[in-house]
Write a protein that holds these residues in place. Structure first.
Motif, short mmCIF file in Angstrom:
data_model
loop_
_atom_site.label_atom_id
_atom_site.label_comp_id
_atom_site.label_asym_id
_atom_site.label_seq_id
_atom_site.Cartn_x
_atom_site.Cartn_y
_atom_site.Cartn_z
N PRO A 10 4.52 5.66 1.02
CA PRO A 10 6.06 5.38 0.80
C PRO A 10 6.23 5.56 -0.67
CG PRO A 10 4.66 3.26 1.12
CD PRO A 10 3.88 4.56 1.58
N PRO A 11 7.44 5.48 -1.20
CA PRO A 11 7.93 5.78 -2.77
C PRO A 11 7.44 4.59 -3.79
CG PRO A 11 9.70 5.64 -1.51
CD PRO A 11 8.78 5.52 -0.45
N ASP A 12 7.11 3.51 -2.97
CA ASP A 12 6.81 2.20 -3.53
C ASP A 12 5.87 1.20 -2.36
OD1 ASP A 12 6.84 -0.05 -5.46
OD2 ASP A 12 8.47 -0.88 -4.39
N ALA A 36 1.22 12.84 -0.80
CA ALA A 36 2.83 13.01 -0.85
C ALA A 36 3.65 11.83 -0.52
CB ALA A 36 3.05 14.05 0.31
N SER A 37 4.71 11.95 -0.94
CA SER A 37 5.67 10.78 -0.71
C SER A 37 7.30 11.40 -0.66
CB SER A 37 5.54 9.70 -1.82
OG SER A 37 6.31 8.67 -1.61
N THR A 38 8.18 10.49 -0.81
CA THR A 38 9.52 11.22 -0.72
C THR A 38 9.91 11.28 -2.03
OG1 THR A 38 10.24 8.74 -1.02
CG2 THR A 38 10.14 9.48 1.38
N LYS A 39 9.14 11.24 -3.13
CA LYS A 39 9.39 11.61 -4.55
C LYS A 39 7.81 11.84 -4.94
CE LYS A 39 8.49 6.91 -6.66
NZ LYS A 39 9.23 5.84 -7.54
N THR A 40 8.00 12.61 -6.20
CA THR A 40 6.55 12.88 -6.89
C THR A 40 6.48 11.89 -8.04
OG1 THR A 40 7.58 14.68 -8.17
CG2 THR A 40 6.72 15.35 -6.34
N GLY A 41 5.15 11.83 -8.68
CA GLY A 41 4.92 11.10 -9.62
C GLY A 41 4.05 9.70 -9.20
N GLU A 42 4.03 8.84 -10.48
CA GLU A 42 3.16 7.58 -10.14
C GLU A 42 3.93 6.77 -9.35
OE1 GLU A 42 0.47 5.26 -13.00
OE2 GLU A 42 2.44 4.41 -13.22
N ILE A 43 2.93 6.19 -8.26
CA ILE A 43 3.51 5.32 -7.39
C ILE A 43 2.82 4.00 -7.36
CG2 ILE A 43 3.96 4.71 -4.76
CD1 ILE A 43 4.84 7.79 -4.45
N GLY A 45 1.17 0.51 -5.82
CA GLY A 45 0.79 -0.30 -4.30
C GLY A 45 1.08 -1.53 -4.43
N ASP A 46 0.91 -2.04 -3.02
CA ASP A 46 1.08 -3.37 -2.77
C ASP A 46 0.24 -4.32 -4.01
OD1 ASP A 46 2.87 -3.40 -0.75
OD2 ASP A 46 1.26 -3.08 0.70
N ASN A 47 -0.87 -3.85 -4.14
CA ASN A 47 -1.65 -4.67 -5.11
C ASN A 47 -1.73 -4.03 -6.59
OD1 ASN A 47 -2.62 -6.58 -3.29
ND2 ASN A 47 -3.56 -5.02 -2.00
N GLN A 48 -0.54 -3.50 -6.90
CA GLN A 48 -0.58 -2.84 -8.24
C GLN A 48 -1.45 -1.56 -8.50
OE1 GLN A 48 2.20 -3.73 -9.85
NE2 GLN A 48 2.38 -5.24 -7.88
N GLY A 49 -2.10 -1.18 -7.34
CA GLY A 49 -3.03 0.00 -7.60
C GLY A 49 -2.08 1.26 -7.85
N LYS A 50 -2.37 2.21 -8.64
CA LYS A 50 -1.56 3.39 -8.95
C LYS A 50 -2.09 4.76 -8.31
CE LYS A 50 0.85 1.04 -12.05
NZ LYS A 50 1.85 0.37 -12.15
N GLY A 73 1.38 0.16 4.53
CA GLY A 73 2.05 -0.71 3.14
C GLY A 73 3.22 -1.49 3.36
N SER A 74 3.61 -2.35 2.69
CA SER A 74 4.78 -2.81 2.85
C SER A 74 5.89 -2.09 2.69
CB SER A 74 4.89 -4.12 1.97
OG SER A 74 5.10 -4.03 0.62
N GLY A 75 5.76 -1.02 1.83
CA GLY A 75 6.66 -0.09 1.40
C GLY A 75 7.19 1.06 2.77
N THR A 76 5.98 1.18 3.68
CA THR A 76 6.22 1.83 4.64
C THR A 76 7.20 1.46 5.73
OG1 THR A 76 3.81 2.60 4.57
CG2 THR A 76 4.83 2.94 6.57
N ILE A 77 7.12 0.12 5.76
CA ILE A 77 8.20 -0.40 6.55
C ILE A 77 9.69 -0.10 6.19
CG2 ILE A 77 9.11 -2.52 7.51
CD1 ILE A 77 6.19 -3.54 7.58
#
Length: 172
Positions: A10-12, A36-43, A45-50, A73-77
């Protein structure tokens, strides 16, 4: 020819274990991994991983990969469950004989394609996800990984390494 995997997050708020453990298993087996995601760049994670999303999944052809996996991840939902474009992308990958996979909430995204109707799958053991499996005529089972020849699902962080290993085995 080397094998390639597309891991869609997810994008977040992706789950770090569900991305990094399978990614490591795949890369250790010599499989090239693209995040991959719905946007490029740094994303984040749930635990602040990048992690850096290298491509927008809809901008690349699933046929360029041997497996397309949706990471939880919570963003997937929030971002991927209702993404009709993702559902169509997964169906198209499946029709092209690409291995389709999902872990945790990502399993639900795969289930929403209808491709697992009448079959077994797993997801994170919470009612909101289990109910989605049942609503799509999928038999929920309590296992780290449920591996069919064409679709693999996993329960979440606890099964993340097994999920990665099952992807490697399926691509061997």
């Amino acid at each position: 020819m080397s094998k390639k995997a597309l891991l869609i997050i997810p994008p977040d708020r992706f789950n770090e274990d569900e991305l990094f453990h399978p990614k490591a298993e795949l890369e250790n087996a010599g499989i090239t991994v693209t995040v991959a995601s719905t946007k490029t760049g740094e994303i984040t994670g749930d635990n602040q991983g990048k992690v850096n999303a290298e491509v927008v999944y809809s901008d690349v052809s699933a046929s360029d990969y041997n497996v397309v996996a949706v990471i939880g991840g919570s963003g997937t939902i929030d971002y991927l469950w209702g993404d009709d474009q993702l559902i169509q992308y997964l169906k198209q990958a499946y029709e092209q004989k690409i291995l389709v996979a999902g872990i945790c909430a990502g399993s639900v995204a795969v289930v929403k394609t209808g491709l697992l109707a009448g079959r077994q799958a797993t997801c994170y053991p919470v009612d909101v996800m289990i109910d989605e499996l049942k609503a799509n005529s999928v038999d929920y089972v309590v296992q780290n990984v449920v591996a069919h020849d064409d679709i693999i699902t996993s329960n979440g962080p606890d099964g993340a390494r097994d999920f990665g290993k099952s992807l490697v085995t399926a691509l061997a």
